[in-house]
Enzyme design. Structure first.
Site, short mmCIF file in Angstrom:
data_model
loop_
_atom_site.label_atom_id
_atom_site.label_comp_id
_atom_site.label_asym_id
_atom_site.label_seq_id
_atom_site.Cartn_x
_atom_site.Cartn_y
_atom_site.Cartn_z
N SER A 65 24.62 31.46 19.09
CA SER A 65 24.89 32.43 20.17
C SER A 65 25.34 33.80 19.68
O SER A 65 25.33 34.76 20.45
CB SER A 65 25.95 31.88 21.12
OG SER A 65 25.33 31.13 22.13
N LYS A 68 22.99 36.52 20.23
CA LYS A 68 22.77 37.08 21.57
C LYS A 68 23.25 38.53 21.68
O LYS A 68 22.69 39.33 22.42
CB LYS A 68 23.48 36.22 22.62
CG LYS A 68 22.89 34.80 22.75
CD LYS A 68 23.76 33.94 23.65
CE LYS A 68 23.19 32.53 23.79
NZ LYS A 68 24.10 31.64 24.53
N TYR A 193 13.19 32.27 20.67
CA TYR A 193 14.64 32.11 20.89
C TYR A 193 15.26 31.15 19.86
O TYR A 193 16.33 31.42 19.32
CB TYR A 193 14.88 31.60 22.32
CG TYR A 193 16.32 31.28 22.61
CD1 TYR A 193 17.24 32.29 22.87
CD2 TYR A 193 16.78 29.95 22.64
CE1 TYR A 193 18.58 32.00 23.14
CE2 TYR A 193 18.11 29.65 22.91
CZ TYR A 193 19.00 30.69 23.16
OH TYR A 193 20.32 30.39 23.41
N TYR A 245 32.67 32.11 25.10
CA TYR A 245 32.39 31.11 26.14
C TYR A 245 33.42 31.23 27.26
O TYR A 245 33.95 32.31 27.51
CB TYR A 245 32.35 29.69 25.54
CG TYR A 245 31.34 29.55 24.43
CD1 TYR A 245 29.99 29.68 24.67
CD2 TYR A 245 31.75 29.32 23.13
CE1 TYR A 245 29.06 29.55 23.65
CE2 TYR A 245 30.83 29.18 22.10
CZ TYR A 245 29.48 29.31 22.37
OH TYR A 245 28.57 29.20 21.36
N VAL A 263 27.64 27.94 18.48
CA VAL A 263 27.89 26.51 18.33
C VAL A 263 27.81 26.02 16.88
O VAL A 263 28.20 24.90 16.57
CB VAL A 263 26.93 25.63 19.17
CG1 VAL A 263 27.29 25.67 20.63
CG2 VAL A 263 25.49 26.00 18.95
N1 GLU Z 1 20.80 27.86 20.27
C1 GLU Z 1 21.92 27.42 21.05
C2 GLU Z 1 21.50 27.05 22.45
O1 GLU Z 1 20.76 27.78 23.05
C3 GLU Z 1 22.94 28.49 21.07
C4 GLU Z 1 24.15 28.07 21.84
C5 GLU Z 1 25.43 28.66 21.34
O2 GLU Z 1 25.61 28.96 20.17
O3 GLU Z 1 26.28 28.81 22.21
O4 GLU Z 1 21.88 26.03 22.95
#
Ligand code: GLU
Length: 309
Positions: A65, A68, A193, A245, A263
């Site tokens: 994430s 992002k 992604y 989060y 994560v």
């Molecule tokens: N690739 C993970 C997903 O889309 C990233 C989630 C994360 O790091 O919060 O579930």
């Protein structure tokens, strides 16, 4: 005066590492389950080029994430503010990162923000390029510039592992496609992604990227504006409001710096106009943040009065 030596940093790492046993490595992406829960690595990058590090710094992490924030920066540069925020909102959700719940209850089915999976998928959809390889290459090039490391790539095993098991993200994509937020083929978007999330680096690279955000988009060596100041500001604001989060509020109160976690157990921090931080500790707390990483940042923030509030 901020942290001055690797030894000072190591003391904090050794203390924080003690709580790693209370966390759990994410294994819903099977390849991530192989990480060693006891690992902890940290790095701090200052604008004058000094880089301090301690712990298991030879380990590489996938961004997950954390990517992002970076894809958001690229897409804001590619497409502009109006276009991006036509596809994704600006409000924190308080829901888990992969939740589908709010999408259905909103008047306009647009994801609430770019840090939850639905919003991140909408953002990745906007990366310009004629095919997945070209779009990924543009993102990688951008990341390599920010990290000052042209060797950064992605981990094929982690990307493949997520691609094969991303049923919830597929569901989010189909929902978004039904509502016209995304227009491309879902498998193609997931291919991009999952590769984006699997972009791999060590915590020194991560700290260097955090530093660029901390310095309002200016590269500390070349002094080039690699991200427009306004884009860096928007990214840091999202890091504060929804970067950790549904623990973002608590993180803002206890630590008080813009940060984004993933994560994989990575956390990128950007202490405004001071330094960048890269952390890797794969054992996660119940909200999905690195448990030892949070402990480390709490102590660091307290010792050096880093809270911006
Ligand atoms: N690739 C993970 C997903 O889309 C990233 C989630 C994360 O790091 O919060 O579930």
């Amino acid at each position: 005066m901020y942290c001055q030596s690797n030894d000072e940093l190591l003391e904090l790492v050794n203390e924080a590492r003690k709580v790693a046993k209370d966390g759990k490595v994410a294994d819903y992406i099977p390849a991530l389950g192989k990480a060693n829960p006891g690992d902890l690595a940290v790095a701090i990058h200052y604008p004058d080029g000094t880089c301090l590090s301690a712990g298991d710094i030879e380990r590489k992490i996938t961004l997950q994430s954390i990517s992002k924030v970076i894809s958001l920066a690229l897409v804001l540069m590619d497409r502009g503010y109006e276009h991006v925020f036509h596809h994704v909102g600006m409000e924190p959700t308080g829901d888990p990162f992969n939740s589908i719940a709010k999408l259905e209850t909103m008047d306009v089915a647009k994801p609430l923000n770019p840090m939850i999976n639905a919003g991140a998928l909408a953002v990745t959809h906007l990366i310009i390029g004629s095919n997945v390889a070209e779009r990924l290459q543009r993102l990688l090039k951008f990341i390599q510039t920010m990290a000052g490391n042209p060797d950064i790539g992605y981990c094929q095993e982690v990307a493949q592992s997520e691609f094969e098991t991303a049923f919830l993200n597929r569901a989010l994509c189909y929902f978004l496609k039904e509502h016209g937020i995304i227009k491309e083929d879902v498998e193609q978007l997931l291919d991009l992604y999952t590769k984006q999330c699997a972009i791999e680096m060590n915590c020194l690279d991560l700290a260097r990227i955090g530093l660029v955000f901390a310095m309002d988009g200016v590269d500390p060596d070349s002094k080039a504006q690699v991200i427009p100041k306004d884009v860096a500001r928007i990214c840091k604001t999202f890091m504060v409001t929804c970067g950790m989060y549904n623990a973002s509020g608590e993180f803002a109160i206890k630590i008080g710096i813009p940060a984004k976690s993933g994560v994989s157990g990575g956390i990128m921090g950007a202490v405004p106009r001071k330094f960048g931080i890269g952390v890797f500790g794969p054992a996660l707390d119940e909200k999905g943040n690195s448990i030892a990483g949070i402990k480390f940042l709490e102590q660091l923030s307290r010792n050096y009065s880093l809270s911006m509030f």
